[in-house]
Enzyme design. Sequence first.
Site, PDB file in Angstrom:
ATOM      1  CG  ASP A 267      94.587  39.705  22.128  1.00  0.00           C
ATOM      2  OD1 ASP A 267      93.929  39.040  21.287  1.00  0.00           O
ATOM      3  OD2 ASP A 267      94.108  40.644  22.801  1.00  0.00           O
ATOM      4  CE  LYS A 274      94.415  42.946  20.376  1.00  0.00           C
ATOM      5  NZ  LYS A 274      93.484  43.958  20.925  1.00  0.00           N
ATOM      6  CG  ASP A 344      90.729  42.040  20.248  1.00  0.00           C
ATOM      7  OD1 ASP A 344      91.606  41.386  20.851  1.00  0.00           O
ATOM      8  OD2 ASP A 344      90.883  43.208  19.836  1.00  0.00           O
ATOM      9  CD  GLU A 346      92.169  38.316  24.418  1.00  0.00           C
ATOM     10  OE1 GLU A 346      91.405  39.115  23.851  1.00  0.00           O
ATOM     11  OE2 GLU A 346      93.201  38.707  25.016  1.00  0.00           O
ATOM     12  NE  ARG A 348      85.966  41.130  28.093  1.00  0.00           N
ATOM     13  CZ  ARG A 348      85.489  42.319  27.746  1.00  0.00           C
ATOM     14  NH1 ARG A 348      84.184  42.533  27.715  1.00  0.00           N
ATOM     15  NH2 ARG A 348      86.302  43.323  27.451  1.00  0.00           N
TER      16      ARG A 348
HETATM   17  N1  BES Z   1      94.645  42.692  25.314  1.00  0.00           N
HETATM   18  C1  BES Z   1      93.616  43.571  24.929  1.00  0.00           C
HETATM   19  C2  BES Z   1      93.612  44.859  25.741  1.00  0.00           C
HETATM   20  C3  BES Z   1      94.797  45.758  25.525  1.00  0.00           C
HETATM   21  C4  BES Z   1      94.759  46.734  24.547  1.00  0.00           C
HETATM   22  C5  BES Z   1      95.895  45.666  26.328  1.00  0.00           C
HETATM   23  C6  BES Z   1      95.835  47.567  24.365  1.00  0.00           C
HETATM   24  C7  BES Z   1      96.980  46.505  26.145  1.00  0.00           C
HETATM   25  C8  BES Z   1      96.953  47.463  25.174  1.00  0.00           C
HETATM   26  C9  BES Z   1      92.259  42.894  25.095  1.00  0.00           C
HETATM   27  O1  BES Z   1      92.243  41.531  24.905  1.00  0.00           O
HETATM   28  C10 BES Z   1      91.336  43.495  24.103  1.00  0.00           C
HETATM   29  O2  BES Z   1      91.561  43.313  22.943  1.00  0.00           O
HETATM   30  N2  BES Z   1      90.322  44.206  24.571  1.00  0.00           N
HETATM   31  C11 BES Z   1      89.391  44.856  23.721  1.00  0.00           C
HETATM   32  C12 BES Z   1      88.015  44.608  24.275  1.00  0.00           C
HETATM   33  C13 BES Z   1      86.904  45.003  23.346  1.00  0.00           C
HETATM   34  C14 BES Z   1      86.882  44.072  22.130  1.00  0.00           C
HETATM   35  C15 BES Z   1      85.590  44.919  24.075  1.00  0.00           C
HETATM   36  C16 BES Z   1      89.698  46.344  23.730  1.00  0.00           C
HETATM   37  O3  BES Z   1      90.102  46.878  24.748  1.00  0.00           O
HETATM   38  O4  BES Z   1      89.596  46.949  22.651  1.00  0.00           O
HETATM   39 ZN    ZN Z   2      94.007  40.522  25.233  1.00  0.00          ZN
HETATM   40 MN    MN Z   3      91.960  41.017  22.851  1.00  0.00          MN
END
Ligand code: BES
Ligand code: ZN
Ligand code: MN
Length: 498
Positions: A267, A274, A344, A346, A348
């Site tokens: 990701d 990111k 990001d 993604e 869901r």
């Molecule tokens: N895979 C990430 C969540 C994550 C973050 C898992 C850190 C493990 C450690 C997910 O896809 C993500 O990026 N979520 C975002 C959502 C936001 C853009 C609404 C997040 O948590 O920042």
């Molecule tokens: Zn993710």
């Molecule tokens: Mn993500």
Amino acid sequence: MKISFSAPSLPKSGAIAVGVLDDRKLTPSAAELDKTAGGALSRAIKASRFKGKKGQHLEVLAVAGLEASRVLLFGMGKAEELGDTDLDEVGGSIVAKMNEAGEKEVAVYVDEIKGTAKTSAERAARHAFGARLRGYRFDRHKTKEEADSKPSLSKVTFMLEDHADAKKAYKPLDKVTEGVFLTRDVVSEPANLMYPETFVNEAKKLEKLGVELEVLDEKDMKKLGMGSLLCVSQGSERPPRLLIMRWKGGKGKDAPVAFVGKGVTFDTGGISLKPAAGMEDMKWDMAGAGVVLGLMKALAGRKAKMNAVGVCGLVENMPSGKATRPGDIVKSMSGQTIEVLNTDAEGRLVLADALWYVQETDKPNVVIDLATLTGAIIVALGSETAGLFSNSDELAGRLTDAGKAVGEPIWRLPLGETYDKQLDCDAADMKNIGGNREAGSIVAAQFLQRFIKKDVEWAHLDIAGVTWSKKDKPTVPKGSTAFGVRLLERFVTENYEN
Ligand code: BES
Ligand code: ZN
Ligand code: MN
């Protein structure tokens, strides 16, 4: 590391491990060893702070009268308080201590103990389970490690009169460790080696256990209208897969329990890129899928008497000239449209189509998904407890109980209309993020719930905080934890078998 069970005898080499109860109460085997050693063990205990409490240890080296190199006294606490996870942890900590000491072999005495609810055979099996779980190590990419930094322990023998019963009790637990190890392996692999196609190759190995596989490629998914999942993978050179694994150990007419995993093999965040620092962690953004894979292996391995279907949404989230842009609108298999405001968010999007697919094809009454879905769940619950979201109090309760029983705690957070409203959108049926940073994990769960059919009992486990451990724990070496395999395996045993 080899695990075996045998009748008690006095080892001529290697180490001995033996239990002591709170408060400095020697188990029968410990008392006998102490006698053979001319009271050396009880003198050592007296000279130390070791009380026989849970998690305490005392090593006594080169004991006169014994041929073994050392005796490890392990604390068991109060007999009447000894539960499954305590017994697992005893086994795990013995392995850790022996590897620290550089021992190759250890013989562990397991006695009948008054006041415990469990037989010595049952307890030996739990010790063995914990020992094997802690003995795991992901070192397949290390090519020139010195022998003296590698784990030394190669053999653990549990000694008790009822060794045949212990072996029998251990057998299904051994199958669970096989599942846990598969999960730890696939989650630990870097994203240049573990991507949708190679993940599917790992799943193919389950066919010889009787698991039936179905694999959808990009074309199949396009035909089904999975625009939500596909908009995540479209920026990547790696083609996506939807992996469906079916285990039919129950009655033909029983609806299966469905397990659905987020399998983002890397990701980057996509166009909503990111930051660089720590991005390597996103190789384990497929842990939900990893848990579903390991769970299916455990269930098939021990021939669970129930029907299960495991679905893994496998994609890589990359930025490129073909990638989804913020603002793009996609149509999911359910027919609902989504404005992708943040590429990001993604996980869901992947789950939306995977969840819909399994409800359409397998008609489960219960659907449980696992995902490293939000950073916000780490802020809320930290790295020991996973987030639980459910539309059913009963299901939430059963999952919480299973988690407690195996030492994988989960904590329920609320769902509700006010959170759901945050997803409302002017341009499409919904957007993929909320309007602000509040309650990020709940809003993500609300998004998933929009893809759950009426009358389906559903639970979502956000495992972002618990999937990777920075430190060693009694039955979990640092790294990939496989959190969820033991929990769901127990959930199945308690609710769908017998
Ligand atoms: N895979 C990430 C969540 C994550 C973050 C898992 C850190 C493990 C450690 C997910 O896809 C993500 O990026 N979520 C975002 C959502 C936001 C853009 C609404 C997040 O948590 O920042
Ligand atoms: Zn993710
Ligand atoms: Mn993500």
